[in-house]
Motif scaffolding. Structure first.
Motif, PDB file in Angstrom:
ATOM      1  N   UNK A 170      34.784  31.718  58.079  1.00  0.00           N
ATOM      2  CA  UNK A 170      35.051  32.030  56.690  1.00  0.00           C
ATOM      3  C   UNK A 170      34.566  33.445  56.364  1.00  0.00           C
ATOM      4  N   UNK A 171      35.167  34.006  55.328  1.00  0.00           N
ATOM      5  CA  UNK A 171      34.873  35.394  54.971  1.00  0.00           C
ATOM      6  C   UNK A 171      34.512  35.489  53.492  1.00  0.00           C
ATOM      7  N   UNK A 172      33.329  36.032  53.216  1.00  0.00           N
ATOM      8  CA  UNK A 172      32.878  36.244  51.836  1.00  0.00           C
ATOM      9  C   UNK A 172      33.042  37.720  51.508  1.00  0.00           C
ATOM     10  N   UNK A 173      33.974  38.019  50.597  1.00  0.00           N
ATOM     11  CA  UNK A 173      34.337  39.404  50.286  1.00  0.00           C
ATOM     12  C   UNK A 173      34.265  39.654  48.782  1.00  0.00           C
ATOM     13  N   UNK A 174      34.428  40.907  48.402  1.00  0.00           N
ATOM     14  CA  UNK A 174      34.541  41.301  46.999  1.00  0.00           C
ATOM     15  C   UNK A 174      35.731  42.247  46.877  1.00  0.00           C
ATOM     16  N   UNK A 175      36.711  41.857  46.057  1.00  0.00           N
ATOM     17  CA  UNK A 175      37.962  42.605  45.950  1.00  0.00           C
ATOM     18  C   UNK A 175      38.279  42.908  44.492  1.00  0.00           C
ATOM     19  N   UNK A 176      39.140  43.911  44.236  1.00  0.00           N
ATOM     20  CA  UNK A 176      39.599  44.151  42.859  1.00  0.00           C
ATOM     21  C   UNK A 176      40.281  42.887  42.315  1.00  0.00           C
ATOM     22  N   UNK A 177      40.108  42.587  41.045  1.00  0.00           N
ATOM     23  CA  UNK A 177      40.656  41.342  40.471  1.00  0.00           C
ATOM     24  C   UNK A 177      42.150  41.161  40.710  1.00  0.00           C
ATOM     25  N   UNK A 178      42.912  42.238  40.654  1.00  0.00           N
ATOM     26  CA  UNK A 178      44.367  42.126  40.813  1.00  0.00           C
ATOM     27  C   UNK A 178      44.763  41.731  42.234  1.00  0.00           C
ATOM     28  N   UNK A 179      43.835  41.914  43.200  1.00  0.00           N
ATOM     29  CA  UNK A 179      44.149  41.601  44.600  1.00  0.00           C
ATOM     30  C   UNK A 179      43.820  40.163  44.976  1.00  0.00           C
ATOM     31  N   UNK A 180      43.196  39.433  44.063  1.00  0.00           N
ATOM     32  CA  UNK A 180      42.818  38.039  44.334  1.00  0.00           C
ATOM     33  C   UNK A 180      43.848  37.119  43.678  1.00  0.00           C
ATOM     34  N   UNK A 181      44.480  36.266  44.464  1.00  0.00           N
ATOM     35  CA  UNK A 181      45.485  35.359  43.930  1.00  0.00           C
ATOM     36  C   UNK A 181      45.394  34.016  44.659  1.00  0.00           C
ATOM     37  N   UNK A 182      45.277  32.932  43.892  1.00  0.00           N
ATOM     38  CA  UNK A 182      45.195  31.596  44.492  1.00  0.00           C
ATOM     39  C   UNK A 182      45.446  30.538  43.424  1.00  0.00           C
ATOM     40  N   UNK A 183      45.543  29.296  43.874  1.00  0.00           N
ATOM     41  CA  UNK A 183      45.732  28.170  42.959  1.00  0.00           C
ATOM     42  C   UNK A 183      44.356  27.568  42.667  1.00  0.00           C
ATOM     43  N   UNK A 184      43.844  27.737  41.445  1.00  0.00           N
ATOM     44  CA  UNK A 184      42.502  27.240  41.134  1.00  0.00           C
ATOM     45  C   UNK A 184      42.476  25.721  40.964  1.00  0.00           C
ATOM     46  N   UNK A 185      41.295  25.182  40.989  1.00  0.00           N
ATOM     47  CA  UNK A 185      41.093  23.744  40.865  1.00  0.00           C
ATOM     48  C   UNK A 185      41.734  23.205  39.590  1.00  0.00           C
ATOM     49  N   UNK A 186      42.561  22.152  39.759  1.00  0.00           N
ATOM     50  CA  UNK A 186      43.176  21.504  38.616  1.00  0.00           C
ATOM     51  C   UNK A 186      44.445  22.151  38.116  1.00  0.00           C
ATOM     52  N   UNK A 187      44.910  23.238  38.766  1.00  0.00           N
ATOM     53  CA  UNK A 187      46.129  23.927  38.342  1.00  0.00           C
ATOM     54  C   UNK A 187      47.258  23.688  39.347  1.00  0.00           C
ATOM     55  N   UNK A 188      48.490  23.919  38.897  1.00  0.00           N
ATOM     56  CA  UNK A 188      49.662  23.660  39.745  1.00  0.00           C
ATOM     57  C   UNK A 188      50.326  24.924  40.252  1.00  0.00           C
ATOM     58  N   UNK A 189      49.865  26.098  39.795  1.00  0.00           N
ATOM     59  CA  UNK A 189      50.455  27.350  40.269  1.00  0.00           C
ATOM     60  C   UNK A 189      49.373  28.381  40.525  1.00  0.00           C
ATOM     61  N   UNK A 190      49.756  29.454  41.204  1.00  0.00           N
ATOM     62  CA  UNK A 190      48.803  30.492  41.556  1.00  0.00           C
ATOM     63  C   UNK A 190      48.601  31.475  40.407  1.00  0.00           C
ATOM     64  N   UNK A 191      47.395  32.020  40.345  1.00  0.00           N
ATOM     65  CA  UNK A 191      47.045  33.018  39.334  1.00  0.00           C
ATOM     66  C   UNK A 191      46.270  34.134  40.024  1.00  0.00           C
ATOM     67  N   UNK A 192      46.374  35.340  39.477  1.00  0.00           N
ATOM     68  CA  UNK A 192      45.485  36.411  39.919  1.00  0.00           C
ATOM     69  C   UNK A 192      44.161  36.236  39.179  1.00  0.00           C
ATOM     70  N   UNK A 193      43.135  36.917  39.666  1.00  0.00           N
ATOM     71  CA  UNK A 193      41.829  36.816  39.009  1.00  0.00           C
ATOM     72  C   UNK A 193      41.889  37.320  37.573  1.00  0.00           C
ATOM     73  N   UNK A 194      42.714  38.331  37.318  1.00  0.00           N
ATOM     74  CA  UNK A 194      42.874  38.856  35.954  1.00  0.00           C
ATOM     75  C   UNK A 194      43.471  37.783  35.051  1.00  0.00           C
ATOM     76  N   UNK A 195      44.486  37.083  35.548  1.00  0.00           N
ATOM     77  CA  UNK A 195      45.124  36.019  34.766  1.00  0.00           C
ATOM     78  C   UNK A 195      44.172  34.844  34.549  1.00  0.00           C
ATOM     79  N   UNK A 196      43.312  34.577  35.539  1.00  0.00           N
ATOM     80  CA  UNK A 196      42.349  33.477  35.393  1.00  0.00           C
ATOM     81  C   UNK A 196      41.337  33.774  34.292  1.00  0.00           C
ATOM     82  N   UNK A 197      40.930  35.032  34.187  1.00  0.00           N
ATOM     83  CA  UNK A 197      39.988  35.402  33.129  1.00  0.00           C
ATOM     84  C   UNK A 197      40.598  35.145  31.750  1.00  0.00           C
ATOM     85  N   UNK A 198      41.871  35.423  31.606  1.00  0.00           N
ATOM     86  CA  UNK A 198      42.558  35.152  30.336  1.00  0.00           C
ATOM     87  C   UNK A 198      42.746  33.655  30.135  1.00  0.00           C
ATOM     88  N   UNK A 199      43.098  32.947  31.217  1.00  0.00           N
ATOM     89  CA  UNK A 199      43.331  31.507  31.134  1.00  0.00           C
ATOM     90  C   UNK A 199      42.078  30.752  30.705  1.00  0.00           C
TER      91      UNK A 199
END
Length: 587
Positions: A170-199
């Motif tokens: 496994x890899x523990x990194x730190x990236x710009x928010x716009x470069x992070x995209x995944x499906x968070x717990x309890x959600x059905x679609x992917x979001x960028x970190x910027x979108x998650x902050x708004x969500x």
């Protein structure tokens, strides 16, 4: 102190005995805990929403038990049962061990994490057998730790993942928010970190954690070998690796700003729930590769030994106990102990579950708890001590009595207020006020520590406008200022504030109160050692109706008629005269 809620029947089943409520309350007392409340889900809902609103709620009896803030090992049913069974001498304290498998899991920390959250630890619970109840307890322990030792995830954030759905290393990194995209717990679609902050900005459970990383240039993220996101600490885990009651292998990672706290949190989780592994109390280790290339193996699960004097403990506790008795009492508290050959000193083994034991005095406390505080006989101290009131508080109490004798009513207001209360509403600029600001205020009403007592008294008048006039109120309390010369960066100052609210300003009443205070303080009018008033312009007061008060050649406060704009800012409509002075120069 934190409170845990456990189902009574589950607790008694694990303890192997059914207790009455009084018997269990007594057991808690003996173990240094407190049975805070006996309730049920239905009863709780009826209290909060009213009778008839709890249809379908469970009637299962729950115990709410208050736990000492430093006993992280008791924050779940598993730890509580384990501690009580050892205390009742029904079993010995378990021995925890960390094994290093042939194919060990590895977590690589990238140097970029130094900017936001530099530390990480990891471990694996292999072949674990969870039920729905133990799964919920596992989740609840994480939440309790997040709120307690983790300081609402600001120091440590815990991530738990189904190891069978991901692949190391496994890899523990730190990236710009716009470069992070995944499906968070309890959600059905992917979001960028910027979108998650708004969500999550409107989500009551998660929005409190957003400020921890929101203003950082990079966000922390953990990937597996295939670039699947496990989590974006400290906000949310990924949906892909979520665990359930059917999960057999759990990968646990803790990211942190405080490495010591992270190790304690990891040790606590694995020691509490390794009981459900096929090989109980055995944890699979993981390697964490540091940015400099060095490798550290976690969990550490440290056992250490302390040597303490039985004679000293007996003296400090206030009970005549033999060394053998103390060893038995400490063993009941999960601190395996034995008497050394000299017959006085004890060798006490501190297990990884007891991170609260830092000093011999902590061992003394456990002896006292196991012996029973109610069994310690009251004795008269060998030395006499004469108590004396703190001078500042004594003077404050005497002045309260005098002001009340002048017809004023005392009020007690909040030490915190909004920024506008101490600035805009008083006609001042917040930049010119050395106020202590709250970094993460919960409401707009509590943003800064008050720098003046006046806003609190005026708010009290607002909430009592229907009372007969005049309203003559006063408060004797502290204000707080920034002070870099102090080790905490701030200082308190004791003040008196008095306000007269009537159809006319009645400035003479406030002036008369000042004269009376100076009289009882034995400060004469005029002269180098006396007091006087001097005209002053202040936006809080009506032009030409304000004066500063000078005593002992220093300004101690001011008095005057409040400006109409200030009165209207507090939704008042009658003239108002006010006095505010510091009393510390008169000590």
């Amino acid at each position: 102190m934190p409170t845990i809620s456990v189902k009574r029947d589950d607790l008694f089943e694990a303890l192997g005995r059914i207790y009455t409520d009084d018997e269990f309350d007594e057991l808690c007392f003996q173990y240094g805990l407190e049975l805070d409340e006996i309730t049920s889900e239905k009863e709780q809902m009826e209290k909060e929403k009213g009778v008839g609103k709890a249809k379908g709620a469970s009637e299962v009896i729950e115990y709410k038990i208050e736990i000492p803030a430093n006993r992280y090992d008791l924050l779940c049913l598993e730890g509580l049962v384990q501690g009580l069974l050892v205390f009742l001498e029904k079993q010995r304290a378990p021995r925890f061990k960390s094994i290093k498998p042939h194919q060990i899991q590895r977590l690589n920390i990238h140097p970029s994490t130094e900017q936001v959250r530099p530390h990480a630890v990891a471990a694996v619970l292999r072949n674990i057998n969870l039920t729905e109840r133990s799964y919920l307890s596992f989740i609840d322990l994480q939440d309790k730790l997040h709120q307690n030792i983790c300081r609402k995830r600001s120091l440590v954030a815990i991530g738990t993942h189904d190891l069978d759905t991901i692949e190391g290393p496994f890899s523990y990194e730190a990236l710009p928010p716009a470069d992070i995209k995944f499906k968070p717990l309890g959600q059905t679609k992917e979001y960028t970190a910027v979108e998650l902050m708004q969500l999550y900005s409107g989500e009551s459970h998660l929005k409190q954690y957003l400020p921890i990383i929101r203003d950082k240039p990079v966000y922390p993220v953990i990937y597996d070998k295939n670039r699947v996101v496990l989590s974006m600490p400290p906000i949310i885990n990924g949906e892909h690796s979520k665990i359930s009651s059917k999960t057999r292998n759990i990968f646990i990672e803790c990211t942190a700003t405080d490495l010591t706290k992270a190790k304690i949190v990891l040790d606590t989780i694995v020691t509490m729930f390794s009981v459900y592994c096929d090989e109980p109390f055995t944890v699979e280790a993981a390697e964490v590769v540091q940015p400099d290339g060095s490798v550290v193996v976690y969990p550490e699960l440290p056992y250490r030994k302390e040597t303490v004097s039985a004679e000293l403990i007996s003296k400090q506790v206030g009970a005549k106990l033999t060394a053998d008795t103390m060893a038995r009492l400490l063993t009941k508290m999960c601190l395996e102990s034995e008497v050394l050959t000299d017959g006085d000193n004890l060798s006490v083994e501190i297990p990884p579950t007891r991170s609260d034991v830092l000093h011999p005095c902590d061992i003394m406390e456990d002896v006292a708890i196991a012996y029973g505080f109610d069994n310690i006989k009251k004795t008269v101290p060998n030395t006499n001590t004469i108590a004396e009131q703190f001078p500042l508080n004594k003077l404050s109490d005497l002045l309260r009595r005098e002001i009340a004798s002048c017809g004023f009513t005392e009020v007690l207001t909040f030490a915190l207020c909004s920024r506008s209360d101490v600035s805009d509403k008083l006609g001042k600029d917040i930049k010119d006020i050395k106020a202590v600001h709250i970094s993460n205020p919960k409401t707009a009403e509590f943003q800064v520590a008050r720098t003046t007592l006046l806003p609190g008294v005026l708010k009290t008048i607002y909430y009592n406008k229907r009372m007969p006039l005049p309203l003559k109120l006063f408060e004797v309390s502290d204000v707080i200022y920034q002070d870099p010369s102090k080790d905490v960066g701030s200082r308190n100052e004791r003040r008196i504030c008095a306000v007269n609210y009537n159809k006319s300003s009645d400035f003479e009443i406030i002036h008369g109160l000042l004269d009376r205070l100076m009289q009882v303080l034995e400060v004469p009018l005029g002269g180098a050692d006396g007091y006087c008033i001097k005209a002053k312009d202040d936006p809080t007061f009506f032009p030409g109706r304000c004066a500063q008060i000078i005593a002992h050649d220093q300004v101690i406060g001011q008095l005057g008629v409040l400006h109409p704009n200030v009165i209207s800012q507090f939704d008042l409509n009658m003239p108002c005269s006010a006095l505010e002075i510091t009393i510390e120069p008169f000590l």
